[in-house]
Design a protein around this motif. Structure first.
Motif, PDB file in Angstrom:
ATOM      1  N   ALA A 167       0.857  -1.189   0.000  1.00  0.00           N
ATOM      2  CA  ALA A 167       0.000   0.000   0.000  1.00  0.00           C
ATOM      3  C   ALA A 167       0.890   1.234   0.000  1.00  0.00           C
ATOM      4  CB  ALA A 167      -0.920   0.004   1.208  1.00  0.00           C
ATOM      5  N   ALA A 168       0.301   2.361  -0.371  1.00  0.00           N
ATOM      6  CA  ALA A 168       1.030   3.627  -0.339  1.00  0.00           C
ATOM      7  C   ALA A 168       1.144   4.111   1.098  1.00  0.00           C
ATOM      8  CB  ALA A 168       0.305   4.666  -1.190  1.00  0.00           C
ATOM      9  N   PRO A 169       2.248   4.763   1.447  1.00  0.00           N
ATOM     10  CA  PRO A 169       2.386   5.296   2.808  1.00  0.00           C
ATOM     11  C   PRO A 169       1.226   6.194   3.212  1.00  0.00           C
ATOM     12  CG  PRO A 169       4.491   5.384   1.659  1.00  0.00           C
ATOM     13  CD  PRO A 169       3.474   4.961   0.651  1.00  0.00           C
ATOM     14  N   ALA A 170       0.708   6.985   2.272  1.00  0.00           N
ATOM     15  CA  ALA A 170      -0.397   7.887   2.603  1.00  0.00           C
ATOM     16  C   ALA A 170      -1.629   7.112   3.041  1.00  0.00           C
ATOM     17  CB  ALA A 170      -0.718   8.776   1.403  1.00  0.00           C
ATOM     18  N   TYR A 171      -1.899   5.988   2.382  1.00  0.00           N
ATOM     19  CA  TYR A 171      -3.047   5.170   2.769  1.00  0.00           C
ATOM     20  C   TYR A 171      -2.851   4.592   4.170  1.00  0.00           C
ATOM     21  CZ  TYR A 171      -6.264   1.265   3.098  1.00  0.00           C
ATOM     22  OH  TYR A 171      -7.221   0.390   3.554  1.00  0.00           O
ATOM     23  N   LEU A 172      -1.663   4.045   4.440  1.00  0.00           N
ATOM     24  CA  LEU A 172      -1.395   3.435   5.742  1.00  0.00           C
ATOM     25  C   LEU A 172      -1.382   4.473   6.854  1.00  0.00           C
ATOM     26  CD1 LEU A 172       1.335   0.866   4.659  1.00  0.00           C
ATOM     27  CD2 LEU A 172      -1.089   0.431   5.103  1.00  0.00           C
ATOM     28  N   ASP A 173      -0.911   5.670   6.548  1.00  0.00           N
ATOM     29  CA  ASP A 173      -0.943   6.735   7.562  1.00  0.00           C
ATOM     30  C   ASP A 173      -2.380   7.107   7.923  1.00  0.00           C
ATOM     31  OD1 ASP A 173       1.790   6.790   7.536  1.00  0.00           O
ATOM     32  OD2 ASP A 173       1.956   8.544   6.232  1.00  0.00           O
ATOM     33  N   ARG A 174      -3.270   7.005   6.950  1.00  0.00           N
ATOM     34  CA  ARG A 174      -4.666   7.395   7.178  1.00  0.00           C
ATOM     35  C   ARG A 174      -5.483   6.281   7.814  1.00  0.00           C
ATOM     36  NH1 ARG A 174      -9.015   9.123   2.421  1.00  0.00           N
ATOM     37  NH2 ARG A 174     -10.789   9.499   3.828  1.00  0.00           N
ATOM     38  N   PHE A 175      -5.300   5.040   7.361  1.00  0.00           N
ATOM     39  CA  PHE A 175      -6.159   3.943   7.805  1.00  0.00           C
ATOM     40  C   PHE A 175      -5.457   2.959   8.738  1.00  0.00           C
ATOM     41  CE2 PHE A 175      -8.007   5.354   3.770  1.00  0.00           C
ATOM     42  CZ  PHE A 175      -9.335   5.529   4.136  1.00  0.00           C
ATOM     43  N   GLY A 176      -4.171   3.135   8.946  1.00  0.00           N
ATOM     44  CA  GLY A 176      -3.452   2.212   9.803  1.00  0.00           C
ATOM     45  C   GLY A 176      -2.978   0.990   9.040  1.00  0.00           C
ATOM     46  N   GLU A 177      -2.135   0.201   9.694  1.00  0.00           N
ATOM     47  CA  GLU A 177      -1.556  -0.965   9.043  1.00  0.00           C
ATOM     48  C   GLU A 177      -2.083  -2.236   9.703  1.00  0.00           C
ATOM     49  OE1 GLU A 177       2.882  -2.755   8.011  1.00  0.00           O
ATOM     50  OE2 GLU A 177       2.573  -0.623   8.420  1.00  0.00           O
ATOM     51  N   PRO A 178      -2.602  -3.190   8.918  1.00  0.00           N
ATOM     52  CA  PRO A 178      -3.124  -4.429   9.510  1.00  0.00           C
ATOM     53  C   PRO A 178      -1.996  -5.231  10.154  1.00  0.00           C
ATOM     54  CG  PRO A 178      -3.004  -4.624   7.118  1.00  0.00           C
ATOM     55  CD  PRO A 178      -2.709  -3.191   7.444  1.00  0.00           C
ATOM     56  N   GLY A 179      -2.269  -5.767  11.326  1.00  0.00           N
ATOM     57  CA  GLY A 179      -1.257  -6.544  12.021  1.00  0.00           C
ATOM     58  C   GLY A 179      -1.372  -8.027  11.779  1.00  0.00           C
ATOM     59  N   GLU A 180      -2.516  -8.477  11.236  1.00  0.00           N
ATOM     60  CA  GLU A 180      -2.734  -9.890  10.933  1.00  0.00           C
ATOM     61  C   GLU A 180      -3.658  -9.981   9.718  1.00  0.00           C
ATOM     62  OE1 GLU A 180      -4.623 -11.602  14.285  1.00  0.00           O
ATOM     63  OE2 GLU A 180      -6.411 -10.345  14.162  1.00  0.00           O
ATOM     64  N   PRO A 181      -3.654 -11.131   9.025  1.00  0.00           N
ATOM     65  CA  PRO A 181      -4.469 -11.234   7.802  1.00  0.00           C
ATOM     66  C   PRO A 181      -5.938 -10.891   8.001  1.00  0.00           C
ATOM     67  CG  PRO A 181      -2.929 -13.060   7.924  1.00  0.00           C
ATOM     68  CD  PRO A 181      -2.807 -12.329   9.220  1.00  0.00           C
ATOM     69  N   GLN A 182      -6.528 -11.306   9.147  1.00  0.00           N
ATOM     70  CA  GLN A 182      -7.956 -11.062   9.353  1.00  0.00           C
ATOM     71  C   GLN A 182      -8.287  -9.570   9.387  1.00  0.00           C
ATOM     72  OE1 GLN A 182      -6.079 -13.163  10.971  1.00  0.00           O
ATOM     73  NE2 GLN A 182      -6.998 -15.194  10.631  1.00  0.00           N
ATOM     74  N   ALA A 183      -7.307  -8.743   9.732  1.00  0.00           N
ATOM     75  CA  ALA A 183      -7.544  -7.300   9.806  1.00  0.00           C
ATOM     76  C   ALA A 183      -7.751  -6.676   8.436  1.00  0.00           C
ATOM     77  CB  ALA A 183      -6.373  -6.623  10.519  1.00  0.00           C
ATOM     78  N   ARG A 232      -1.341   1.261 -10.197  1.00  0.00           N
ATOM     79  CA  ARG A 232      -1.483   2.725 -10.240  1.00  0.00           C
ATOM     80  C   ARG A 232      -2.444   3.204  -9.146  1.00  0.00           C
ATOM     81  NH1 ARG A 232       2.884   3.843 -13.373  1.00  0.00           N
ATOM     82  NH2 ARG A 232       2.875   2.453 -15.180  1.00  0.00           N
ATOM     83  N   ALA A 233      -3.526   2.454  -8.941  1.00  0.00           N
ATOM     84  CA  ALA A 233      -4.479   2.833  -7.897  1.00  0.00           C
ATOM     85  C   ALA A 233      -3.854   2.704  -6.511  1.00  0.00           C
ATOM     86  CB  ALA A 233      -5.732   1.961  -8.008  1.00  0.00           C
ATOM     87  N   THR A 234      -3.024   1.675  -6.332  1.00  0.00           N
ATOM     88  CA  THR A 234      -2.332   1.504  -5.050  1.00  0.00           C
ATOM     89  C   THR A 234      -1.396   2.670  -4.791  1.00  0.00           C
ATOM     90  OG1 THR A 234      -2.411  -0.899  -5.391  1.00  0.00           O
ATOM     91  CG2 THR A 234      -0.939  -0.091  -3.677  1.00  0.00           C
ATOM     92  N   LEU A 235      -0.651   3.063  -5.793  1.00  0.00           N
ATOM     93  CA  LEU A 235       0.262   4.201  -5.650  1.00  0.00           C
ATOM     94  C   LEU A 235      -0.498   5.493  -5.329  1.00  0.00           C
ATOM     95  CD1 LEU A 235       2.653   3.431  -8.635  1.00  0.00           C
ATOM     96  CD2 LEU A 235       3.345   3.586  -6.236  1.00  0.00           C
ATOM     97  N   ALA A 236      -1.728   5.591  -5.834  1.00  0.00           N
ATOM     98  CA  ALA A 236      -2.534   6.789  -5.587  1.00  0.00           C
ATOM     99  C   ALA A 236      -3.207   6.766  -4.213  1.00  0.00           C
ATOM    100  CB  ALA A 236      -3.593   6.936  -6.672  1.00  0.00           C
ATOM    101  N   GLY A 237      -3.017   5.685  -3.434  1.00  0.00           N
ATOM    102  CA  GLY A 237      -3.570   5.635  -2.093  1.00  0.00           C
ATOM    103  C   GLY A 237      -4.960   5.055  -1.999  1.00  0.00           C
ATOM    104  N   ALA A 238      -5.378   4.282  -3.035  1.00  0.00           N
ATOM    105  CA  ALA A 238      -6.743   3.762  -3.033  1.00  0.00           C
ATOM    106  C   ALA A 238      -6.933   2.592  -2.080  1.00  0.00           C
ATOM    107  CB  ALA A 238      -7.137   3.342  -4.448  1.00  0.00           C
ATOM    108  N   GLY A 239      -5.862   1.872  -1.745  1.00  0.00           N
ATOM    109  CA  GLY A 239      -6.024   0.723  -0.870  1.00  0.00           C
ATOM    110  C   GLY A 239      -4.840  -0.212  -0.919  1.00  0.00           C
ATOM    111  N   ILE A 240      -5.090  -1.468  -0.515  1.00  0.00           N
ATOM    112  CA  ILE A 240      -4.058  -2.494  -0.434  1.00  0.00           C
ATOM    113  C   ILE A 240      -4.258  -3.480  -1.585  1.00  0.00           C
ATOM    114  CG2 ILE A 240      -3.123  -4.384   0.955  1.00  0.00           C
ATOM    115  CD1 ILE A 240      -4.129  -2.906   3.437  1.00  0.00           C
ATOM    116  N   SER A 241      -3.190  -3.800  -2.293  1.00  0.00           N
ATOM    117  CA  SER A 241      -3.282  -4.748  -3.397  1.00  0.00           C
ATOM    118  C   SER A 241      -2.173  -5.781  -3.302  1.00  0.00           C
ATOM    119  CB  SER A 241      -3.200  -4.033  -4.759  1.00  0.00           C
ATOM    120  OG  SER A 241      -1.902  -3.506  -4.973  1.00  0.00           O
ATOM    121  N   CYS A 242      -2.337  -6.881  -4.054  1.00  0.00           N
ATOM    122  CA  CYS A 242      -1.306  -7.917  -4.178  1.00  0.00           C
ATOM    123  C   CYS A 242      -0.528  -7.657  -5.466  1.00  0.00           C
ATOM    124  CB  CYS A 242      -1.939  -9.300  -4.235  1.00  0.00           C
ATOM    125  SG  CYS A 242      -2.823  -9.778  -2.750  1.00  0.00           S
TER     126      CYS A 242
END
Length: 320
Positions: A167-183, A232-242
């Motif tokens: 994910a983009a740093p901006a997304y993680l700064d806003r929504f937090g980082e999951p600590g486990e898969p279920q999150a 491209r969407a991940t880089l723009a901060g849209a969310g988490i991708s594989c």
């Protein structure tokens, strides 16, 4: 009857002025030359040659047939020379098929380097997302190992990579980082669609325990059949991708992406260069495949010097 051989033998008989001379020229038995001309006359239903013990001459039908035949055989000879030349020189058009992510992030740079070495080549790139790409219609195709593979295809492995979450740093700064898969169920997921079906449950596992898998059913914020669009969407901060780890490594090293759930992967990807057949491969195609394999090796080696193994480095800003 081999009609083409019979035509060539007939022409040679006329040019040499006799069956025996034509047989010596063609390195055939005189009886074979006589039989081939007779077979041609039987096929056409007309006599082409008047034969006597001392003289050989064309009939009127033979004159008309030979006039047309000479131009046909001449054009055929020119075509054979041109085709043989195509297989012995590095020039001409090279048609390549690739999915968008491979075309953008590997093929484009490889094509630029190859053209610098071989300016006589013109490369035509078609971008197609398909699990059953029309490989037979192209000189070369770049495909993933999830595509349908004909047993006659010739495959050259280019890159073997792991799918990792990022994910983009901006997304993680806003929504937090999951600590486990279920999150991940609480996050915006960007999912790849293969074919017409929507993505199923997201499966994650650790490489050291591949049979212990976590299956997560979660809604996706964006679904696409184009991996590059998801990137491209991940880089723009849209969310988490594989994404393939080798694809996002330069972006992580530049601080534009961060790996999520380090140690977990969502599968593997092998990118291959595929030829439909090993027969009559033009030199330009063979040369480009060799260059592409070397280019992909340098690409992986270069990234490998920047971190140890396939694990993405932690490039988060240092705490102040």
């Amino acid at each position: 009857m081999d009609r083409l051989q019979s035509m060539r033998v007939f022409q040679q008989v006329v040019e040499e002025g006799g069956f025996s001379a034509a047989a010596r020229k063609l390195d055939l038995a005189p009886t074979a030359v006589t039989r081939l001309v007779s077979d041609l006359e039987a096929h056409l239903g007309v006599r082409l040659l008047q034969r006597t013990t001392r003289h050989l001459s064309l009939t009127r039908a033979g004159e008309v047939y030979l006039a047309r035949l000479q131009s046909i055989l001449s054009e055929l000879g020119d075509a054979e020379i041109q085709v043989r030349d195509e297989s012995h020189r590095i020039g001409g058009e090279l048609r390549v098929l690739a999915p968008s992510v491979a075309a953008s992030h590997m093929l484009a740079a490889a094509a630029a380097g190859f053209l610098a070495l071989h300016p006589g080549v013109a490369i035509d790139i078609d971008v197609v997302e398909s699990s059953d790409p029309p490989v037979h219609e192209y000189d070369l195709a770049l495909v993933g190992d999830d595509c349908h593979m004909d047993p006659d295809f010739i495959c050259h492995a280019l890159v073997h990579s792991e799918y990792v979450l990022c994910a983009a740093p901006a997304y993680l700064d806003r929504f937090g980082e999951p600590g486990e898969p279920q999150a991940l169920a609480q996050h915006r997921l960007l999912r790849l669609r293969r074919g017409a079906r929507r993505p199923g449950p997201l499966e994650l596992y650790r490489p050291e325990a591949p049979h212990e898998r976590v299956r997560l059913v979660a809604a996706a914020a964006i679904v696409s059949n184009d991996l590059d669009s998801l990137l491209r969407a991940t880089l723009a901060g849209a969310g988490i991708s594989c994404q393939p780890v080798h694809l996002i490594a330069p972006l992580a090293l530049a601080g534009r992406l961060r790996r999520v759930l380090d140690g977990w992967i969502a599968g593997h990807l092998t990118l291959m260069a595929v030829l439909a057949s090993r027969k009559f491969i033009p030199l330009r195609t063979r040369a480009f495949v060799d260059y592409l394999v070397a280019h992909s090796g340098r690409f992986v080696d270069c990234l490998g010097t920047q971190w140890d193994g396939p694990r993405l480095p932690d490039v988060r800003p240092a705490a102040h």
